[in-house]
Motif scaffolding. Structure first.
Motif, short mmCIF file in Angstrom:
data_model
loop_
_atom_site.label_atom_id
_atom_site.label_comp_id
_atom_site.label_asym_id
_atom_site.label_seq_id
_atom_site.Cartn_x
_atom_site.Cartn_y
_atom_site.Cartn_z
N LYS A 1 62.15 -28.49 11.21
CA LYS A 1 62.11 -27.02 11.36
C LYS A 1 62.79 -26.33 10.17
O LYS A 1 62.27 -25.38 9.60
CB LYS A 1 62.84 -26.66 12.67
CG LYS A 1 62.57 -25.27 13.16
CD LYS A 1 61.26 -25.19 13.93
CE LYS A 1 60.64 -23.83 13.74
NZ LYS A 1 59.23 -23.78 13.92
N ARG A 2 63.95 -26.89 9.80
CA ARG A 2 64.70 -26.30 8.69
C ARG A 2 63.91 -26.40 7.37
O ARG A 2 63.86 -25.45 6.59
CB ARG A 2 66.05 -27.05 8.57
CG ARG A 2 66.92 -26.50 7.50
CD ARG A 2 68.29 -27.16 7.54
NE ARG A 2 68.99 -26.93 6.31
CZ ARG A 2 70.15 -27.48 5.99
NH1 ARG A 2 70.74 -28.29 6.85
NH2 ARG A 2 70.72 -27.21 4.85
N ALA A 3 63.27 -27.56 7.16
CA ALA A 3 62.48 -27.74 5.94
C ALA A 3 61.27 -26.81 5.94
O ALA A 3 60.90 -26.25 4.89
CB ALA A 3 62.04 -29.19 5.81
N GLU A 4 60.66 -26.62 7.10
CA GLU A 4 59.49 -25.71 7.18
C GLU A 4 59.89 -24.27 6.84
O GLU A 4 59.16 -23.57 6.15
CB GLU A 4 58.88 -25.75 8.59
CG GLU A 4 58.05 -26.99 8.82
CD GLU A 4 57.60 -27.14 10.27
OE1 GLU A 4 56.82 -28.07 10.53
OE2 GLU A 4 58.04 -26.36 11.15
N ILE A 5 61.04 -23.86 7.32
CA ILE A 5 61.49 -22.48 7.06
C ILE A 5 61.87 -22.32 5.58
O ILE A 5 61.56 -21.31 4.95
CB ILE A 5 62.64 -22.09 8.02
CG1 ILE A 5 62.09 -22.04 9.45
CG2 ILE A 5 63.22 -20.73 7.66
CD1 ILE A 5 63.15 -21.91 10.53
N ALA A 6 62.51 -23.35 5.02
CA ALA A 6 62.85 -23.30 3.59
C ALA A 6 61.58 -23.22 2.74
O ALA A 6 61.51 -22.49 1.75
CB ALA A 6 63.67 -24.54 3.21
N LEU A 7 60.55 -23.97 3.18
CA LEU A 7 59.27 -23.94 2.46
C LEU A 7 58.67 -22.54 2.52
O LEU A 7 58.18 -22.01 1.51
CB LEU A 7 58.31 -24.97 3.07
CG LEU A 7 56.92 -25.06 2.45
CD1 LEU A 7 57.01 -25.43 0.97
CD2 LEU A 7 56.07 -26.11 3.19
#
Ligand code: ATP
Length: 134
Positions: free
Chosen positions: A114-120
């Protein structure tokens, strides 16, 4: 045409302040276009662009979520992070995009997806805005 005062504020301080003809952005409930005299409202914002229309130009600000507060003669955007198109460091956003994509591709258990998706999303939003894709 009557103008509306807009300020974009983050925990690090003010990012943008101007009189504009129209503010457009996407709230979680859908696309918003705000002119002078708009009814008061508060709405959460997604990661995206705020478009600020002036008489002879349109400026873009990248916002990483936050809230929009509308009063008849004033719009305040409170964002966790925000940058004008000119302030965006393209190389940094490109690095952030690659890092997030690598994390998502790695399929390792310790990756917070989830965190990586939001950073992306933040990185792609900054890259789109720096290329004025809105
Ligand atoms: P990074 O991994 O590069 O730090 P991030 O999306 O995690 O990116 P944020 O936490 O959203 O960064 O922002 C932290 C601070 O850095 C904020 O003040 C934000 O305005 C600024 N910032 C982040 N990326 C950029 C960029 N590409 N250009 C200019 N300022 C940026």
């Amino acid at each position: 045409m009557k103008t509306i005062h807009v300020s974009v504020v983050t925990p690090d301080g003010p990012v943008y302040e101007s009189e504009v003809e129209m503010v457009s952005t996407r709230a979680q409930s859908g696309e918003l276009g705000i002119l002078h005299g708009h009814i008061p409202m508060v709405a959460p914002l997604q990661i995206g662009a705020v478009r600020l229309k002036k008489a002879s130009s349109t400026e873009l600000v990248a916002v990483s979520g936050g809230f929009l507060e509308v009063r008849p003669d004033k719009v305040t955007i409170l964002a966790q992070a925000a940058e004008t198109a000119e302030e965006i460091d393209v190389a940094r956003a490109e690095e952030a995009r690659k890092r997030a994509e690598m994390r998502l591709d790695s399929k390792q258990d310790d990756v917070d997806v989830k965190r990586a998706e939001i950073a992306l999303k933040r990185a792609v939003n900054r890259l789109d805005i720096s290329q004025r894709k809105f």
